[in-house]
Motif scaffolding. Structure first.
Motif: not given
Length: 127
Positions: A1-6, A27-30, A98-101
């Motif tokens: 799970q990834v949490q994003l905070v703008e 840890r896999t943001f990159s 913000c969003a992550a794919d």
């Protein structure tokens, strides 16, 4: 799970600048493509910018409406993506998300491609 905070939204006069930040957990943001979308009152959410995972193409992409004014960048060491917004216009007023794919889809310009979303930060540009 990834949490994003703008963060970084606010009120600015037309012609001014703001820098939005999006801090991500995990840890896999990159390896994720990161995108910014925005939604103005009464309008659908729209694509603003994306920066792809470097082993995809590593490129940046922009909506025509912000090209030349906004710059997306990322700092993988800080798990953070930025959106530098210059020459702001009243029509840039919106909540910015913000969003992550995690799959680094080719459809980076569509909200459906993204797996994780932040809660958004308000940007208001006065005329």
């Amino acid at each position: 799970q990834v949490q994003l905070v703008e963060s970084g939204g606010g009120l600015v006069q037309a012609g001014g600048s703001l820098r939005l930040s999006c801090a991500a957990s995990g840890r896999t943001f990159s390896s994720y493509t990161m995108g910014w979308f925005r939604q103005a009152p009464g309008k659908e959410r729209e694509f603003v910018a994306a920066i792809r995972f470097r082993w995809s193409d590593g490129n940046t992409y922009y909506a025509d409406s912000v090209k030349g004014r906004f710059t997306i960048s990322r700092d993988n060491a800080k798990n953070t993506v930025y959106l530098q917004m210059n020459s702001l216009k009243p029509e840039d007023t919106a909540v910015y998300y913000c969003a992550a794919d995690r799959h680094s889809s080719s459809y980076y310009y569509t909200s459906a491609a993204y797996d994780y979303w932040g809660r958004g930060t308000q940007v208001t540009v006065s005329s």
